[in-house]
Each structure stands twice: as C-alpha cells, then as structure tokens.
Design an enzyme around this catalytic site. Structure first.
Site, PDB file in Angstrom:
ATOM      1  N   GLN A   1       3.473   2.383  -5.838  1.00 40.93           N
ATOM      2  CA  GLN A   1       2.298   2.384  -6.722  1.00 40.93           C
ATOM      3  C   GLN A   1       0.994   2.443  -5.916  1.00 40.93           C
ATOM      4  OE1 GLN A   1       2.754   2.659 -10.195  1.00 40.93           O
ATOM      5  NE2 GLN A   1       4.793   3.004  -9.320  1.00 40.93           N
TER       6      GLN A   1
ATOM      7  N   CYS B   1       7.241 -12.095   3.218  1.00 38.58           N
ATOM      8  CA  CYS B   1       8.450 -12.753   2.716  1.00 38.58           C
ATOM      9  C   CYS B   1       9.426 -11.734   2.145  1.00 38.58           C
ATOM     10  CB  CYS B   1       8.090 -13.766   1.636  1.00 38.58           C
ATOM     11  SG  CYS B   1       7.167 -15.161   2.298  1.00 38.58           S
TER      12      CYS B   1
ATOM     13  N   ARG C   1       2.529  -9.434   4.680  1.00 41.02           N
ATOM     14  CA  ARG C   1       2.601  -8.495   3.570  1.00 41.02           C
ATOM     15  C   ARG C   1       1.248  -7.824   3.340  1.00 41.02           C
ATOM     16  NH1 ARG C   1       6.037  -5.510   1.226  1.00 41.02           N
ATOM     17  NH2 ARG C   1       5.414  -4.898  -0.853  1.00 41.02           N
TER      18      ARG C   1
ATOM     19  N   LYS D   1      -5.045 -18.316  -0.512  1.00 33.86           N
ATOM     20  CA  LYS D   1      -4.451 -17.417   0.496  1.00 33.86           C
ATOM     21  C   LYS D   1      -4.487 -15.967   0.030  1.00 33.86           C
ATOM     22  CE  LYS D   1       0.170 -16.041   1.974  1.00 33.86           C
ATOM     23  NZ  LYS D   1       0.442 -15.004   0.954  1.00 33.86           N
ATOM     24  N   ASN D   2      -4.026 -15.709  -1.185  1.00 35.84           N
ATOM     25  CA  ASN D   2      -3.895 -14.315  -1.613  1.00 35.84           C
ATOM     26  C   ASN D   2      -5.233 -13.641  -1.887  1.00 35.84           C
ATOM     27  OD1 ASN D   2      -1.180 -14.337  -1.214  1.00 35.84           O
ATOM     28  ND2 ASN D   2      -0.626 -14.628  -3.365  1.00 35.84           N
TER      29      ASN D   2
ATOM     30  N   ARG E   1       2.341 -20.134   7.171  1.00 34.69           N
ATOM     31  CA  ARG E   1       1.696 -18.879   6.758  1.00 34.69           C
ATOM     32  C   ARG E   1       0.802 -19.098   5.540  1.00 34.69           C
ATOM     33  NH1 ARG E   1       5.304 -14.821   4.874  1.00 34.69           N
ATOM     34  NH2 ARG E   1       3.290 -14.194   4.112  1.00 34.69           N
TER      35      ARG E   1
ATOM     36  N   ARG F   1      10.643  -4.481  -1.852  1.00 31.56           N
ATOM     37  CA  ARG F   1       9.224  -4.615  -2.205  1.00 31.56           C
ATOM     38  C   ARG F   1       8.553  -3.272  -1.943  1.00 31.56           C
ATOM     39  NH1 ARG F   1       6.856 -10.381  -0.205  1.00 31.56           N
ATOM     40  NH2 ARG F   1       5.230  -9.839  -1.709  1.00 31.56           N
ATOM     41  N   PRO F   2       8.766  -2.310  -2.857  1.00 28.08           N
ATOM     42  CA  PRO F   2       8.231  -0.960  -2.624  1.00 28.08           C
ATOM     43  C   PRO F   2       6.706  -0.928  -2.685  1.00 28.08           C
ATOM     44  CG  PRO F   2       9.194  -1.124  -4.826  1.00 28.08           C
ATOM     45  CD  PRO F   2       9.464  -2.424  -4.146  1.00 28.08           C
ATOM     46  N   ILE F   3       6.121   0.132  -2.129  1.00 34.18           N
ATOM     47  CA  ILE F   3       4.662   0.303  -2.214  1.00 34.18           C
ATOM     48  C   ILE F   3       4.331   1.651  -2.859  1.00 34.18           C
ATOM     49  CG2 ILE F   3       3.971  -1.271  -0.349  1.00 34.18           C
ATOM     50  CD1 ILE F   3       3.779   1.248   1.464  1.00 34.18           C
TER      51      ILE F   3
ATOM     52  N   ASP G   1       5.317 -17.317  -7.454  1.00 32.50           N
ATOM     53  CA  ASP G   1       5.121 -18.074  -6.211  1.00 32.50           C
ATOM     54  C   ASP G   1       5.283 -19.585  -6.400  1.00 32.50           C
ATOM     55  OD1 ASP G   1       4.746 -15.748  -4.867  1.00 32.50           O
ATOM     56  OD2 ASP G   1       2.601 -15.986  -4.519  1.00 32.50           O
TER      57      ASP G   1
HETATM   58  C1  UD1 Z   1       1.512 -10.429  -4.377  1.00 25.97           C
HETATM   59  C2  UD1 Z   1       1.357 -11.745  -3.667  1.00 25.97           C
HETATM   60  C3  UD1 Z   1       2.653 -12.543  -3.722  1.00 25.97           C
HETATM   61  C4  UD1 Z   1       3.117 -12.699  -5.155  1.00 25.97           C
HETATM   62  C5  UD1 Z   1       3.142 -11.354  -5.883  1.00 25.97           C
HETATM   63  C6  UD1 Z   1       3.417 -11.483  -7.374  1.00 25.97           C
HETATM   64  C7  UD1 Z   1      -0.291 -11.222  -1.994  1.00 25.97           C
HETATM   65  C8  UD1 Z   1      -0.559 -10.982  -0.568  1.00 25.97           C
HETATM   66  N1  UD1 Z   1       0.986 -11.473  -2.297  1.00 25.97           N
HETATM   67  O1  UD1 Z   1       2.534  -9.708  -3.684  1.00 25.97           O
HETATM   68  O2  UD1 Z   1       2.426 -13.819  -3.142  1.00 25.97           O
HETATM   69  O3  UD1 Z   1       4.416 -13.230  -5.179  1.00 25.97           O
HETATM   70  O4  UD1 Z   1       1.879 -10.679  -5.734  1.00 25.97           O
HETATM   71  O5  UD1 Z   1       2.439 -12.280  -7.970  1.00 25.97           O
HETATM   72  O6  UD1 Z   1      -1.162 -11.253  -2.829  1.00 25.97           O
HETATM   73  N2  UD1 Z   1       6.109  -3.168  -7.082  1.00 25.97           N
HETATM   74  C9  UD1 Z   1       6.570  -1.872  -7.155  1.00 25.97           C
HETATM   75  N3  UD1 Z   1       5.843  -0.894  -6.520  1.00 25.97           N
HETATM   76  C10 UD1 Z   1       4.696  -1.152  -5.845  1.00 25.97           C
HETATM   77  C11 UD1 Z   1       4.232  -2.486  -5.789  1.00 25.97           C
HETATM   78  C12 UD1 Z   1       4.969  -3.475  -6.409  1.00 25.97           C
HETATM   79  O7  UD1 Z   1       7.615  -1.589  -7.759  1.00 25.97           O
HETATM   80  O8  UD1 Z   1       4.084  -0.229  -5.320  1.00 25.97           O
HETATM   81  C13 UD1 Z   1       6.876  -4.251  -7.748  1.00 25.97           C
HETATM   82  C14 UD1 Z   1       7.398  -5.299  -6.764  1.00 25.97           C
HETATM   83  O9  UD1 Z   1       8.620  -4.909  -6.196  1.00 25.97           O
HETATM   84  C15 UD1 Z   1       7.520  -6.521  -7.653  1.00 25.97           C
HETATM   85  C16 UD1 Z   1       6.361  -6.344  -8.635  1.00 25.97           C
HETATM   86  O10 UD1 Z   1       5.993  -4.980  -8.577  1.00 25.97           O
HETATM   87  O11 UD1 Z   1       8.723  -6.480  -8.352  1.00 25.97           O
HETATM   88  C17 UD1 Z   1       5.138  -7.196  -8.313  1.00 25.97           C
HETATM   89  O12 UD1 Z   1       4.741  -6.968  -6.986  1.00 25.97           O
HETATM   90  P1  UD1 Z   1       3.222  -7.095  -6.508  1.00 25.97           P
HETATM   91  O13 UD1 Z   1       2.404  -7.688  -7.606  1.00 25.97           O
HETATM   92  O14 UD1 Z   1       2.803  -5.803  -5.922  1.00 25.97           O
HETATM   93  O15 UD1 Z   1       3.377  -8.160  -5.358  1.00 25.97           O
HETATM   94  P2  UD1 Z   1       2.713  -8.147  -3.933  1.00 25.97           P
HETATM   95  O16 UD1 Z   1       1.366  -7.505  -3.979  1.00 25.97           O
HETATM   96  O17 UD1 Z   1       3.699  -7.671  -2.931  1.00 25.97           O
END
Ligand code: UD1
Length: 422
Positions: free
Chosen positions: A126, A117, A93, A22-23, A397, A122-124, A305
């Site tokens: 980065q 989820c 997501r 999926k991912n 999903r 879940r900030p973006i 996960d």
């Molecule tokens: C992806 C996966 C999700 C999995 C997660 C961790 C997809 C679509 N989803 O989610 O299933 O649980 O990886 O393996 O691939 N963070 C920040 N700033 C950012 C981005 C992330 O602080 O800009 C933090 C998040 O809050 C979290 C950590 O980094 O604590 C890891 O998140 P991230 O690896 O980005 O997860 P996702 O890409 O959302």
C-alpha cells in the site's frame, strides 16, 4: 546481555508520567528531512527506536543533537544523501518513513527494507501503491526499496487496508507534490494525527487527519518549528493493564484520556474502576476480574499493540475470555512463553481462548517482540516467585526504562547482566 528479573505478588500503587508516543516519534523524526529549517521536537521518548532513527538522520547529513533526554534539535538543511543503507535502518519497522520523506524532498530514495517486530507477513504494497500514484517508480532490489520520481503530482489513493504506515508515508511523500493528494480509507490512529499536525505546524496543508479521508495540498516548502509529541497510548495502556492485573491503584499523568477509551471501557467491563481527569486517569483493580471478549481493531478500536498485555490480564480473570486478533496474521507467538508462567491459553488461528483464573508461577521466559515483552512483565508481576525475562532489547525498543517506572509503583523488578539461556 541483560534480563529483567521480577519477584511477583506486589500490587502496583502510585502515579507516573507517561512518555511521548513511540509511534508518533518514529514518524516525526524522519519527517524532519522535509523541513528546510531547524526543528525542535519535545516529549520524545528516549528509547532504542528513537536513538536508531536519530543515528540514521545524522548519517544522512542532518545536524541532530539532544538538548536534553527528551528534546531533539534537528537541522536538515544540509541533508543531500538519499541512500539509507545502514544497520540502524534494518533494526526498526519505521525506517520505511525515510522513503516517503526522502522521496518527498529529493524525488528519490533508496532505503534498506524495514525490520521491526515479526508478527507474520507485513507487506508494504500500500505504501508502494501510494508512491506510484504520486508518479514515482518503485522497485525492490538487493534488499533496498528504491523510489524515484521526475516530478511528484497529487493523486487520489484508496488504501485497501487502513494502514498506519502507508497513510503516514504517503502524507510525507505528498507534502510538496503539485496539486492535491486524497488518501481514502486512511488510518485514524492518534500518531497519524500527530504527524499531520507536525507537518502543518511547519507550513504543510494536510486536512482530515483522524478521519477516513486525508487531503494534502502541495506546498513549495516547510519552515522551522517547535513541536511537542503526544503521550504514548500504548505505554499508558500497558500500565493501566498492569495496575488491573496486580489489583493495584495507579494514576497515569500526562495523557490524553480520549485515546484510552477502548482500554478504559474494557477494564471497566472487567470490573475495574477507571476515573478520568483532563490529562490523567486512575485505574483501580477489582477483587474479582470478569472475563471478556476483546477484538483488536484499527483506531478507535482496541489496539493490537495492547493485545498481548490484555491476554495476560485475562489469564488472571475468572472464567473464559476470547481474544480475536484482526490486524496481524501471526501475533500469538508469545503464548508459548506465557504458558511457562502457567497461563491457560488455546490458539485457533487468529483467536485465543483464555481460561482463568490461572495461578501464575515465576519462570525463565524470553520476549519474542516488544509488546510480548510487556505482557511477560505483567505476567511476572502477578506470578508467585521470580520471573526472569530475556531479550530485553525488544522491550527497550518501545519502553523508556520500564523497570524504573514499575519500581516507583512498588514492583520488585531489576535489570541484571546475565548470559541468556541456550
Ligand atoms: C503500525 C505500528 C504498530 C502497530 C500497527 C497497527 C508504527 C511504527 N508501528 O505498524 O506498532 O501494531 O501500526 O496499529 O507505527 N498492510 C498491508 N499492506 C501494507 C501495509 C499494511 O497489507 O502496505 C497490512 C498489515 O499486514 C497489517 C495491517 O495492514 O495486517 C495494518 O498494518 P499497518 O497499520 O501498516 O501497521 P504498521 O504501519 O506496520
């Protein structure tokens, strides 16, 4: 509305083939926007997130069609739309990958903020930091992420957290950027590597995926390709844990055993037998499961996960187990539902203390997110009597017809149409 109804107490036995990841799929489908030719993508899981993304791509002007249930043929040459503000985007997501792909190809993108989820903040930041380093201006307005760049230029980017989403998104945006982009502290998950391989097969120059440092040398264009998505580590792990929880013996085919190392090691530590072949493995449960400590980590650590599924397994093991969640700040919301089945779990911040073995009994429960739903299914398989799971849409999903796979292994599980409890 649909529910999954499970009558527990049966051991899972037999073999199943694991679906595509999926991912990886949800990153590779938006990446198609970067190609100017036709992409044939095989081994896609047929799940709600994939259907939503294909719908989104179609609305952006991509000619997409399923050649069969698991093969997508997509021609992005006609895409000209850079705004993605559809319902389908809000559902998942991974819609954030549309920003990287549209920005990379057109120098602009306007995409509805992602859903997916809910396990805390879940900030973006980065992702945004990466786009800005490449020369884009990024702002969030009216629920949209808006990114614009006159010209993208390669740059060094150090990620404060090894984020899967940020790593892939920056890779997508940097494919055509002039010069070299270096992502330091990059995520190493198998789907990061799969997305890099997909880009490279189309002519991109991405090196180092799977290590801490990824280098992307900008290229002028990408060509058409055929690509096969890797097997799903999390689906495979879910079935491994279900086999162990029911004391059964299950062979998972079409997998990469190396991706399963952290799960295989934990199940072995609990007393299960895990035997590996070239592209399959067999898990056999133990009469007495031992308690263990599990700490979720970035790859190659134990995946967050699979944390909910593992927690249920620990509930039926004898003794005190500890689960430490280090990736997300609020990923124990499902514990309330597990307690309805009789699980004995205490939460203290990011640590769960599990007392076992619990005698599970069937109950009406509700999936709070995708993997929590999978955990409830495993709980239902172990419980005495019937368990009815609501909010099946979350499970759909990420798992393709999970009830068919489980039935073929001997589980008593069916999907019913029913009113959700109020
Ligand atoms: C992806 C996966 C999700 C999995 C997660 C961790 C997809 C679509 N989803 O989610 O299933 O649980 O990886 O393996 O691939 N963070 C920040 N700033 C950012 C981005 C992330 O602080 O800009 C933090 C998040 O809050 C979290 C950590 O980094 O604590 C890891 O998140 P991230 O690896 O980005 O997860 P996702 O890409 O959302």
């Amino acid at each position: 509305m649909e529910r999954l109804v499970i009558t527990g107490g049966r051991r899972l036995n037999g073999e199943i083939s694991v679906n595509g990841a999926k991912n990886a799929a949800v990153a590779i489908i938006p990446a198609v926007i970067l190609a100017s030719g036709v992409c044939v993508i095989e081994n896609l899981p047929y799940i709600e997130d994939v259907v939503s993304l294909v719908d989104t791509l179609t609305r952006l002007g991509c000619k997409c069609g399923f050649r069969d249930r698991h093969t997508l043929v997509a021609d992005s040459s006609g895409v000209s739309e850079t705004q993605a503000a559809f319902d389908s985007v809000r559902k998942l997501r991974a819609s954030y990958y549309l920003v990287g792909a549209l920005l990379g190809r057109f120098g602009e993108a306007s995409v509805t903020l992602p859903g997916g989820c809910n396990f805390g903040t879940r900030p973006i930041d980065q992702h945004i930091k990466g786009f800005e380093a490449l020369g884009a201006e990024v702002r969030i307005e009216h629920g949209q992420i808006i990114a614009k760049a006159a010209k993208l230029r390669g740059a060094p980017i150090y990620l404060d957290v090894a984020s899967v989403g940020a790593t892939i998104n920056i890779m997508l945006a940097a494919v055509f950027a002039e010069g070299t982009t270096v992502i330091d502290n990059a995520a190493k998950e198998p789907h990061v590597v799969d997305c890099a391989n997909f880009l490279n097969i189309m002519g991109a120059r991405v090196k180092g995926a799977g290590t801490d440092v990824i280098k992307i040398q900008g290229v002028p264009g990408l060509h058409d390709c055929e690509y096969t998505i890797i097997p799903d580590q999390i689906e495979c792990g879910t079935f491994m844990i279900a086999a162990a929880a029911t004391g059964g013996r299950v062979t998972l085919k079409n997998i990469i055993p190396k991706h399963m190392d952290s799960i295989s090691a934990k199940l072995s530590e609990m007393g299960c037998s895990v035997r590996e072949g070239a592209d399959f493995l067999t898990v056999e449960g133990a009469e007495r499961l031992k308690p263990v400590t599990v700490k979720t980590m970035v790859y190659p650590g134990f995946p967050t996960d699979l944390q909910p599924q593992m927690t249920v397994l620990l509930c039926v093991a004898g003794g005190t187990s500890i689960v430490k969640e280090t990736v997300f700040d609020n990923r124990f919301q499902y514990i309330t539902e597990l307690r309805r089945l009789g699980c004995d779990v205490t939460i203290d911040g990011r640590v769960a203390v599990v007392e076992g073995p619990a005698k599970l009994t069937g109950a009406d429960v509700t999936a709070t997110d995708l993997r929590a739903g999978a955990a409830l299914i495993i709980g239902g398989l172990c419980a005495d009597g019937a368990t009815s799971i609501g909010n099946v849409k979350y499970i759909d999903r990420g798992y393709e017809t999970i009830e068919h796979n489980l039935s073929s292994l001997g589980a008593d599980i069916k999907r019913v149409r029913a009113e959700e409890p109020t």
